[in-house]
Design a protein around this motif. Structure first.
Motif, short mmCIF file in Angstrom:
data_model
loop_
_atom_site.label_atom_id
_atom_site.label_comp_id
_atom_site.label_asym_id
_atom_site.label_seq_id
_atom_site.Cartn_x
_atom_site.Cartn_y
_atom_site.Cartn_z
N PRO A 20 0.82 -1.22 0.00
CA PRO A 20 0.00 0.00 0.00
C PRO A 20 0.85 1.28 0.00
O PRO A 20 0.50 2.26 -0.66
CB PRO A 20 -0.82 -0.14 1.27
CG PRO A 20 -1.03 -1.62 1.40
CD PRO A 20 0.29 -2.24 0.95
N ILE A 21 1.98 1.27 0.68
CA ILE A 21 2.80 2.49 0.72
C ILE A 21 3.37 2.82 -0.67
O ILE A 21 3.55 3.99 -1.01
CB ILE A 21 3.94 2.38 1.79
CG1 ILE A 21 4.66 3.71 1.98
CG2 ILE A 21 4.94 1.32 1.43
CD1 ILE A 21 3.85 4.82 2.58
N GLU A 22 3.62 1.79 -1.49
CA GLU A 22 4.14 2.05 -2.85
C GLU A 22 3.08 2.77 -3.69
O GLU A 22 3.40 3.65 -4.50
CB GLU A 22 4.56 0.74 -3.51
CG GLU A 22 5.78 0.12 -2.85
CD GLU A 22 6.13 -1.26 -3.40
OE1 GLU A 22 7.33 -1.50 -3.65
OE2 GLU A 22 5.23 -2.11 -3.56
N VAL A 23 1.82 2.40 -3.48
CA VAL A 23 0.74 3.08 -4.19
C VAL A 23 0.60 4.50 -3.61
O VAL A 23 0.38 5.47 -4.34
CB VAL A 23 -0.58 2.28 -4.06
CG1 VAL A 23 -1.72 3.00 -4.76
CG2 VAL A 23 -0.39 0.88 -4.63
N GLY A 24 0.77 4.59 -2.29
CA GLY A 24 0.71 5.91 -1.63
C GLY A 24 1.75 6.86 -2.19
O GLY A 24 1.46 8.05 -2.42
N GLU A 25 2.96 6.36 -2.44
CA GLU A 25 4.02 7.22 -2.98
C GLU A 25 3.66 7.73 -4.38
O GLU A 25 3.97 8.87 -4.73
CB GLU A 25 5.37 6.47 -3.03
CG GLU A 25 5.93 6.06 -1.67
CD GLU A 25 6.39 7.22 -0.78
OE1 GLU A 25 6.25 8.39 -1.16
OE2 GLU A 25 6.84 6.92 0.35
N LEU A 26 2.98 6.89 -5.17
CA LEU A 26 2.54 7.34 -6.50
C LEU A 26 1.50 8.45 -6.35
O LEU A 26 1.57 9.48 -7.05
CB LEU A 26 1.96 6.16 -7.30
CG LEU A 26 1.30 6.56 -8.63
CD1 LEU A 26 2.33 7.14 -9.60
CD2 LEU A 26 0.58 5.36 -9.26
N PHE A 27 0.56 8.25 -5.45
CA PHE A 27 -0.47 9.29 -5.22
C PHE A 27 0.19 10.59 -4.73
O PHE A 27 -0.24 11.68 -5.09
CB PHE A 27 -1.50 8.80 -4.19
CG PHE A 27 -2.66 8.06 -4.80
CD1 PHE A 27 -2.47 6.82 -5.38
CD2 PHE A 27 -3.94 8.58 -4.78
CE1 PHE A 27 -3.54 6.13 -5.94
CE2 PHE A 27 -5.02 7.91 -5.34
CZ PHE A 27 -4.81 6.66 -5.92
N ALA A 28 1.23 10.44 -3.89
CA ALA A 28 1.91 11.64 -3.38
C ALA A 28 2.61 12.37 -4.52
O ALA A 28 2.51 13.60 -4.64
CB ALA A 28 2.90 11.24 -2.29
N PHE A 29 3.28 11.63 -5.39
CA PHE A 29 3.95 12.27 -6.53
C PHE A 29 2.93 12.97 -7.43
O PHE A 29 3.10 14.14 -7.78
CB PHE A 29 4.75 11.22 -7.33
CG PHE A 29 5.23 11.74 -8.65
CD1 PHE A 29 6.21 12.74 -8.71
CD2 PHE A 29 4.70 11.27 -9.85
CE1 PHE A 29 6.64 13.24 -9.94
CE2 PHE A 29 5.12 11.77 -11.07
CZ PHE A 29 6.10 12.76 -11.12
N LEU A 30 1.85 12.27 -7.78
CA LEU A 30 0.88 12.85 -8.71
C LEU A 30 0.17 14.06 -8.09
O LEU A 30 -0.26 14.97 -8.81
CB LEU A 30 -0.15 11.79 -9.14
CG LEU A 30 0.40 10.69 -10.06
CD1 LEU A 30 -0.65 9.60 -10.31
CD2 LEU A 30 0.88 11.26 -11.40
N GLY A 31 0.07 14.08 -6.76
CA GLY A 31 -0.56 15.23 -6.11
C GLY A 31 0.39 16.41 -5.93
O GLY A 31 -0.05 17.54 -5.71
N SER A 32 1.69 16.14 -6.05
CA SER A 32 2.69 17.19 -5.75
C SER A 32 3.01 18.06 -6.97
O SER A 32 2.70 17.69 -8.11
CB SER A 32 3.99 16.53 -5.27
OG SER A 32 4.70 16.00 -6.38
#
Ligand SMILES: NC(=O)c1ccc[n+]([C@@H]2O[C@H](COP(=O)([O-])OP(=O)(O)OC[C@H]3O[C@@H](n4cnc5c(N)ncnc54)[C@H](O)[C@@H]3O)[C@@H](O)[C@H]2O)c1
Length: 266
Positions: A226-238
């Motif tokens: 789940p954290i790997e998916v979280g990192e993608l969401f963080a990048f796309l939101g940044s």
């Protein structure tokens, strides 16, 4: 790690699974977050994060994404607490398997209500604040299922997740001139409560073997964390993703690539 310092994010389905991973990545990256979920256990998940990241700024809001008024209230509570709303992560979703000829209209409508209307409602609740601020980002949890691949029994789920790709593309074009970016993730499999439930529906006698078999078919040999998916969401939101909009980002350990399981050198 993405830089989300001073960003405020609303994350749906944040009590467990990928939503918890997304919330963790956002807090780790410096964002202030509102964790939204149907389940009151979202507060326990938030407390775990507050302990893990002292000084983190987190509020929770119990709401059903399928209810537009509740999502408007969640967005309003976020802005009331933090003064703005920069990023909406439309993650809440459901999946029930059934043979198509036995799939009831109730099961079909459940997917439409939560997966499609839930994302729709979250976007409609967040966008007015982003328009006022002159900037925003939306990240939508679609899937490889529906748009790229599917397994039997997933008709309602696949239909709903493919619909989110269309929504992503349209909103990206419509709001690009307003400086709001809209992208979606296309995840293969991560081990979450949803996937554990699907494993039970697929092989009630031995659900663990259903999960092991998923990993065997992934060239990377494992499911996503789940954290790997979280990192993608963080990048796309940044702001690091400032020129990325209307994209479908596949995150699947190459699961959808092999043409066969028998031909080739490995
Ligand atoms: N896990 C995977 O392998 C996978 C793969 C592709 C896409 N996805 C998508 O990622 C998202 C998260 O999946 P997951 O595996 O973490 O699911 P999950 O079932 O493990 O967790 C979902 C969370 O959303 C909440 N939720 C459910 N319905 C809600 C509603 N109506 N309103 C508010 N909250 C609600 C649940 O309480 C739960 O906390 C979903 O949209 C799913 O379709 C998951």
């Amino acid at each position: 790690m993405a830089n989300l310092k001073d960003k405020v994010a609303l994350i749906t389905g944040a009590a467990a699974g990928l939503g918890e991973g997304i919330a963790t990545a956002y807090v780790k990256s410096g964002a202030k977050i509102c964790m939204v979920d149907l389940s009151k256990s979202v507060e326990d998940t938030a407390n775990k994060l507050r302990e893990q990241y002292p000084g983190s700024e987190i509020i929770t809001f119990v709401a059903n994404v399928a209810d537009k008024e509740q999502m408007k209230a969640a967005a309003a509570a976020t802005v009331e607490k933090f003064g703005r709303l920069d990023i909406a992560c439309c993650n809440a979703g459901v999946c029930r398997l059934a043979p198509f000829e036995e799939m009831t209209d109730e099961i079909r409508d459940f997917h439409i209500d939560v997966n499609i209307k839930g994302t729709w409602n979250t976007c409609q609740a967040a966008i007015p604040y982003m328009l006022k601020q002159g900037k925003g980002a939306i990240v939508i949890a679609s899937s490889v299922t529906g748009d790229i691949v599917a397994d039997g029994g997933e008709a309602a789920y696949a239909m709903s997740k493919a619909a989110l790709v269309g929504l992503t593309r349209c909103l990206a074009v419509e709001y690009a001139p307003k400086n709001i970016r809209v992208n979606c993730s296309q995840l293969g499999y991560a081990r979450t409560p949803m996937v554990e439930k699907m494993a039970v529906e697929s092989n009630p006698e031995d659900p663990e073997s259903a999960i092991t078999a998923i990993a065997r078919n992934v060239p990377m040999g494992r499911l996503a964390k789940p954290i790997e998916v979280g990192e993608l969401f963080a990048f796309l939101g940044s702001d690091d993703a400032s020129y990325i909009t209307g994209s479908q980002v596949v995150i699947d350990g190459a699961a959808t690539l092999p043409e066969t399981n028998s031909i080739g050198t490995n």
